[in-house]
Scaffold this active site. Structure first.
Site, PDB file in Angstrom:
ATOM      1  N   GLU A 198     -25.539  12.169  20.906  1.00 22.68           N
ATOM      2  CA  GLU A 198     -26.007  11.873  19.549  1.00 22.68           C
ATOM      3  C   GLU A 198     -27.534  11.945  19.477  1.00 22.68           C
ATOM      4  O   GLU A 198     -28.095  12.438  18.505  1.00 22.68           O
ATOM      5  CB  GLU A 198     -25.497  10.495  19.125  1.00 22.68           C
ATOM      6  CG  GLU A 198     -23.986  10.499  18.933  1.00 22.68           C
ATOM      7  CD  GLU A 198     -23.413   9.127  18.680  1.00 22.68           C
ATOM      8  OE1 GLU A 198     -23.644   8.226  19.531  1.00 22.68           O
ATOM      9  OE2 GLU A 198     -22.752   8.932  17.666  1.00 22.68           O
ATOM     10  N   GLU A 225     -16.404   7.904  23.109  1.00 23.15           N
ATOM     11  CA  GLU A 225     -16.276   6.545  22.577  1.00 23.15           C
ATOM     12  C   GLU A 225     -14.834   6.130  22.321  1.00 23.15           C
ATOM     13  O   GLU A 225     -14.473   4.974  22.449  1.00 23.15           O
ATOM     14  CB  GLU A 225     -17.105   6.397  21.314  1.00 23.15           C
ATOM     15  CG  GLU A 225     -18.604   6.426  21.535  1.00 23.15           C
ATOM     16  CD  GLU A 225     -19.173   7.834  21.588  1.00 23.15           C
ATOM     17  OE1 GLU A 225     -18.408   8.810  21.751  1.00 23.15           O
ATOM     18  OE2 GLU A 225     -20.408   7.960  21.483  1.00 23.15           O
TER      19      GLU A 225
HETATM   20  N1  T1G Z   1     -23.102   2.257  30.161  1.00 26.91           N
HETATM   21  C1  T1G Z   1     -23.295   1.436  31.225  1.00 26.91           C
HETATM   22  N2  T1G Z   1     -22.933   1.740  32.483  1.00 26.91           N
HETATM   23  C2  T1G Z   1     -22.343   2.930  32.670  1.00 26.91           C
HETATM   24  C3  T1G Z   1     -22.109   3.848  31.619  1.00 26.91           C
HETATM   25  C4  T1G Z   1     -22.526   3.466  30.318  1.00 26.91           C
HETATM   26  N3  T1G Z   1     -22.376   4.281  29.271  1.00 26.91           N
HETATM   27  N4  T1G Z   1     -21.501   4.943  32.152  1.00 26.91           N
HETATM   28  C5  T1G Z   1     -21.377   4.721  33.457  1.00 26.91           C
HETATM   29  N5  T1G Z   1     -21.859   3.516  33.778  1.00 26.91           N
HETATM   30  C6  T1G Z   1     -21.945   2.933  35.110  1.00 26.91           C
HETATM   31  C7  T1G Z   1     -20.585   2.600  35.679  1.00 26.91           C
HETATM   32  O1  T1G Z   1     -20.178   1.324  35.232  1.00 26.91           O
HETATM   33  C8  T1G Z   1     -20.871   2.639  37.161  1.00 26.91           C
HETATM   34  O2  T1G Z   1     -21.569   1.432  37.454  1.00 26.91           O
HETATM   35  C9  T1G Z   1     -21.883   3.765  37.295  1.00 26.91           C
HETATM   36  O3  T1G Z   1     -22.465   3.926  35.978  1.00 26.91           O
HETATM   37  C10 T1G Z   1     -21.283   5.060  37.724  1.00 26.91           C
HETATM   38  O4  T1G Z   1     -20.200   5.311  36.810  1.00 26.91           O
HETATM   39  C11 T1G Z   1     -23.541   4.746  19.970  1.00 26.91           C
HETATM   40  C12 T1G Z   1     -21.815   3.318  21.362  1.00 26.91           C
HETATM   41  C13 T1G Z   1     -21.080   9.018  32.846  1.00 26.91           C
HETATM   42  C14 T1G Z   1     -19.159  10.538  33.378  1.00 26.91           C
HETATM   43  O5  T1G Z   1     -18.296   6.180  27.484  1.00 26.91           O
HETATM   44  O6  T1G Z   1     -17.710   8.490  31.565  1.00 26.91           O
HETATM   45  O7  T1G Z   1     -22.560   5.805  23.540  1.00 26.91           O
HETATM   46  O8  T1G Z   1     -19.926   0.524  39.105  1.00 26.91           O
HETATM   47  O9  T1G Z   1     -18.448   5.560  38.577  1.00 26.91           O
HETATM   48  O10 T1G Z   1     -17.863   9.111  38.124  1.00 26.91           O
HETATM   49  O11 T1G Z   1     -21.876   6.356  19.951  1.00 26.91           O
HETATM   50  O12 T1G Z   1     -19.496   6.916  34.063  1.00 26.91           O
HETATM   51  O13 T1G Z   1     -21.941   1.794  39.881  1.00 26.91           O
HETATM   52  O14 T1G Z   1     -22.210  -0.503  38.860  1.00 26.91           O
HETATM   53  O15 T1G Z   1     -18.074   6.414  36.223  1.00 26.91           O
HETATM   54  O16 T1G Z   1     -20.311   9.883  38.111  1.00 26.91           O
HETATM   55  C15 T1G Z   1     -20.285   6.278  25.654  1.00 26.91           C
HETATM   56  C16 T1G Z   1     -18.847   6.336  30.200  1.00 26.91           C
HETATM   57  C17 T1G Z   1     -20.833   4.903  25.605  1.00 26.91           C
HETATM   58  C18 T1G Z   1     -19.557   7.211  29.197  1.00 26.91           C
HETATM   59  C19 T1G Z   1     -20.307   9.238  35.178  1.00 26.91           C
HETATM   60  N6  T1G Z   1     -20.357   6.794  26.989  1.00 26.91           N
HETATM   61  N7  T1G Z   1     -19.171   6.764  31.533  1.00 26.91           N
HETATM   62  O17 T1G Z   1     -19.131   9.270  35.991  1.00 26.91           O
HETATM   63  O18 T1G Z   1     -19.762   7.542  37.747  1.00 26.91           O
HETATM   64  S1  T1G Z   1     -20.626   4.212  24.009  1.00 26.91           S
HETATM   65  C20 T1G Z   1     -19.331   6.665  27.824  1.00 26.91           C
HETATM   66  C21 T1G Z   1     -18.532   7.806  32.115  1.00 26.91           C
HETATM   67  C22 T1G Z   1     -21.765   5.053  23.072  1.00 26.91           C
HETATM   68  C23 T1G Z   1     -22.637   5.579  20.839  1.00 26.91           C
HETATM   69  C24 T1G Z   1     -21.671   4.774  21.612  1.00 26.91           C
HETATM   70  C25 T1G Z   1     -18.899   8.060  33.533  1.00 26.91           C
HETATM   71  C26 T1G Z   1     -19.872   9.232  33.711  1.00 26.91           C
HETATM   72  P1  T1G Z   1     -21.399   0.761  38.925  1.00 26.91           P
HETATM   73  P2  T1G Z   1     -18.996   6.179  37.343  1.00 26.91           P
HETATM   74  P3  T1G Z   1     -19.236   9.020  37.566  1.00 26.91           P
END
Ligand code: T1G
Length: 699
Positions: free
Chosen positions: A105, A125
């Site tokens: 975004e 999301e």
């Molecule tokens: N926020 C906080 N921590 C996150 C995170 C995030 N968005 N994404 C990953 N982590 C942390 C995860 O908890 C782990 O922490 C570490 O990063 C590695 O993650 C306004 C509101 C990006 C593809 O949903 O899909 O944006 O355990 O093991 O396999 O519209 O993480 O090491 O302490 O999964 O390499 C939208 C979710 C948010 C992405 C990486 N975004 N993340 O995969 O590593 S809502 C998501 C993923 C949003 C807006 C809205 C995957 C990854 P720890 P991992 P990975």
């Protein structure tokens, strides 16, 4: 700040640097706005590049911030994106690796976008029970088209940069860099090339229409309704994207914001966000640092070519790891290999597995009748008959032939791993790896940690579990570990409910309406009622004060073990799996009630669900307290991936916290007063009682 600012000649570069995925937390958002202000105040700066440090542009909003004060503090993501759009100088997003959620975004708010090949974009999301909340539903359709955008938003799945659809004349990326390595330089050059371009292009000003709007969105709604039974977010995604085609941009943005905030507070989104972190936390063992050296697993031995041994073997073959299966008799080996072949050939037939992949996997498989052929295996997993004497013979043999440092794992589902380890001179190399049947399908793997199990063995097994795509949860040693220990209480309650007036199908239907994939009686018929029978027989000796309904024993004495005998709690047409309520079983239950002098009463679905689910919660609290599980989220992961607990409820422990532990304990007190129930089973675990009294939730 977790957004660094640097000037390269006449181009300012703002680098998101908030490991591990450059989540757009408050500090990062402030850093971006600060960088934009500095760049605009510096006359020497003609253009601005926004990029990400490490392997990601940005993984989106910082989910850890949700529901906290920080997530409400300005600048919120909307404000950041507005600051980018209103910037007097061109802002170029330089995208590599992961660009998702709020990260995409943000990039859509930039005037231009240059991407490195192989980067992936997504608006995931919906997987958190949300929808893109910073303009994604309004901007993405304007650059990739309504249908491509809606597919991305409703699926939440990443799309590789090479496959981004494009409406002629509109596209997500203005430029593709030659490689991730050349992206920084190419982004600077691209920024300089547009430094004087005016007016600055804004995605929000692009048109957004769908030629057959009404018909298309009706079709989309019908599709979504079918796939999202328990989740409200997908339907709201359709509403938001439809608004992008019908409303002015600003109105559409406002509408999206309203939908987003409403979804943020739904129990379904809270459950999915809980599970997002619980799944990742499960792989972390509190006293085993993530950088613990791991043993190399190049070759796996499996002892036993039965259903479990074959399924276990397939997991490793699927991951490209050679397997040697040991059996005692050639015909058992032949049977086991034939089953593996049958499983793969079924996948090939369904188009789920290519023939060459099937052959590659089979080429990794060898068989033997001799323990000597396991001597170079790095990991040996026994899946032999669930009887301690048999396990003892196997482990004493393994201790003789396995090479030093080989990990010796038992697939036992209830036996004491410490006792099994004691059959060897290397207890530090012994661990439990409890797969769930069918082992090549079920995601759950309980990793049972013995007292002597070495930390590097645990770290290795957790890593290999990830490689074979299992959700591994560490359990301490107790009878039934985490899952089966809790399911025993659940089954106990199911039996009492029959004694008190329910039919098997009434109980099953109530808990299936709650969301379980399968109720206790259908599950018993699937797994085999004789398994529970054997455990109860053991229990009657070990714990004579444990109270059970006798109906399950009566059923087994009738030879009704379930689908495998063509009849169980339910009747089954020959060769069919459809559970048909059985008049014979219902008669047996009625006669049993009469014999006990019990007048059947009408029992509500609510009571059925509470007694089944809260029995899991109370036992789970004891498991937590004893340190058998280290986190409540681990118990939730066990129940989601191994026992069909409904995802939208977040797992038994999360669900109890959502209901309120005080309310759970109040209900348990009511159940304890039921003379036909087992009052002791309803004594709240001290941890549960304490948290309830303090008005707290499970951590
Ligand atoms: N926020 C906080 N921590 C996150 C995170 C995030 N968005 N994404 C990953 N982590 C942390 C995860 O908890 C782990 O922490 C570490 O990063 C590695 O993650 C306004 C509101 C990006 C593809 O949903 O899909 O944006 O355990 O093991 O396999 O519209 O993480 O090491 O302490 O999964 O390499 C939208 C979710 C948010 C992405 C990486 N975004 N993340 O995969 O590593 S809502 C998501 C993923 C949003 C807006 C809205 C995957 C990854 P720890 P991992 P990975």
């Amino acid at each position: 700040m977790t957004a660094e600012y640097q000037v390269h000649g006449d181009v300012a570069v703002i680098t998101l640097n908030n490991p591990p995925v450059n989540g757009l937390g408050l500090d990062t958002r402030r850093g971006i706005v600060d960088g934009l202000e500095r760049a605009q105040a510096d006359a020497a700066v003609k253009a601005i590049v926004v990029t990400g440090a490490g392997g990601a542009f940005s993984g989106g909003a910082d989910i850890k911030e949700f529901g906290t004060e920080k997530s409400l503090q300005e600048p919120n993501l909307h404000s950041v994106i507005s600051a980018v759009e209103n910037c007097a100088k061109p802002v170029v997003a330089a995208i590599h690796g992961v660009c998702m959620g709020g990260g995409l975004e943000l990039a859509l708010g930039c005037h231009y976008r240059i991407a490195a090949p192989g980067c992936s974009v997504a608006l995931p999301e919906v997987k958190l029970g949300l929808l893109p909340g910073a303009g994604g539903t309004q901007r993405l359709p304007r650059v990739v088209g309504v249908e491509a955008a809606l597919n991305m938003i409703v699926s939440g799945e990443p799309v590789k940069s090479e496959f981004i659809g494009a409406v002629p004349g509109q596209k997500l990326f203005d430029r593709m860099a030659a490689s991730p390595e050349s992206l920084p330089e190419e982004a600077l050059a691209f920024a300089r090339s547009v430094a004087e371009a005016r007016p600055l292009p804004l995605v929000r000003n692009l048109p957004c229409k769908h030629p057959e709007g009404d018909a298309y969105f009706q079709f989309a709604r019908n599709m979504v309704k079918g796939m999202a039974k328990n989740f409200p977010a997908p339907a709201k995604c359709v509403d938001a994207v439809e608004a992008a085609t019908r409303r002015k941009f600003a109105d559409g943005l406002q509408y999206e914001r309203e939908l987003f905030i409403n979804l943020m507070w739904t129990p379904e989104s809270r459950a999915l966000r809980h599970l997002f972190f619980a799944e990742r936390a499960a792989s972390k063992i509190p006293d085993v640092p993530s950088d613990t050296p791991k043993r190399d697993i190049k070759k796996v031995g499996v002892i036993g070519a039965g259903t479990m041994g074959g399924g276990i073997s397939m997991n490793f073959l699927n991951a490209g790891i050679p397997v040697t299966i040991l059996e005692m008799k050639q015909e058992a080996l032949d049977r086991g290999i034939a089953t593996i072949r049958k499983n793969y050939e079924a996948q090939v037939k369904k188009g789920k597995l290519k023939e060459d992949k099937y052959q590659q996997r089979m080429a990794l498989l060898s068989t033997t009748l001799s323990y000597d052929d396991l001597k170079d295996c790095d990991l040996i997993i026994e899946a032999v008959f669930e009887e301690l004497g048999v396990k003892e013979a196997v482990f004493r043999q393994l201790d003789q032939v396995a090479k030093p440092g080989a990990i010796l794992a038992s697939n036992t589902s209830t036996l004491d791993v410490d006792r099994i380890a004691a059959f060897t001179r290397r207890p530090q190399d012994v661990v439990g790896m409890h797969f769930f049947s069918p082992a090549n399908v079920m995601k759950l793997l309980e990793v049972v940690r013995g007292k002597a199990t070495a930390k590097d063995v645990l770290a290795t097994v957790m890593a290999i579990a990830k490689k074979i795509r299992k959700t591994a949860v560490v359990s301490g040693v107790c009878d039934g570990f985490i899952g089966n220990r809790m399911i025993e209480r659940y089954s106990q309650q199911a039996g009492f409910l029959l004694d008190e007036g329910c039919t098997p199908s009434q109980v099953d239907k109530a808990i299936e309406r709650f969301g379980f994939a399968m109720g206790p009686f259908r599950m018993g018929d699937l797994a085999g009622n004789d398994i529970g029978w054997a455990i109860r027989k053991r229990r009657y000796v070990e714990k004579p004060d444990m109270k059970y309904s006798k109906t399950a024993d009566l059923l087994c004495e009738m030879g009704r073990f379930g689908q495998k005998t063509g009849a169980g709690w339910y009747d089954y047409a020959p060769g069919k799996r459809d559970a048909i309520p059985s008049p014979m079983v219902e008669k047996m239950v009625e006669e049993h009630r009469k014999a006990l002098g019990i007048a059947p009463r009408k029992i509500s679905d609510e009571e059925i669900v509470q007694r089944l689910v809260y029995s899991l919660v109370n036992e789970g609290a004891k498991i937590l307290e004893e340190g058998i599980a280290s986190k409540a989220g681990d118990i939730d992961m066990v129940y989601l991936t191994g026992y069909g607990f409904p995802i939208h409820r977040g797992g038994p422990m999360h669900y109890a916290s959502e209901v309120g532990l005080f309310n759970v304990v109040q209900a348990m007190k009511r159940f304890a007063r039921n003379p036909l129930d087992d009052a002791r089973a309803w004594e709240p675990a001290p941890l549960l009682a304490r948290l309830a009294a303090e008005g707290k939730a499970f951590a």
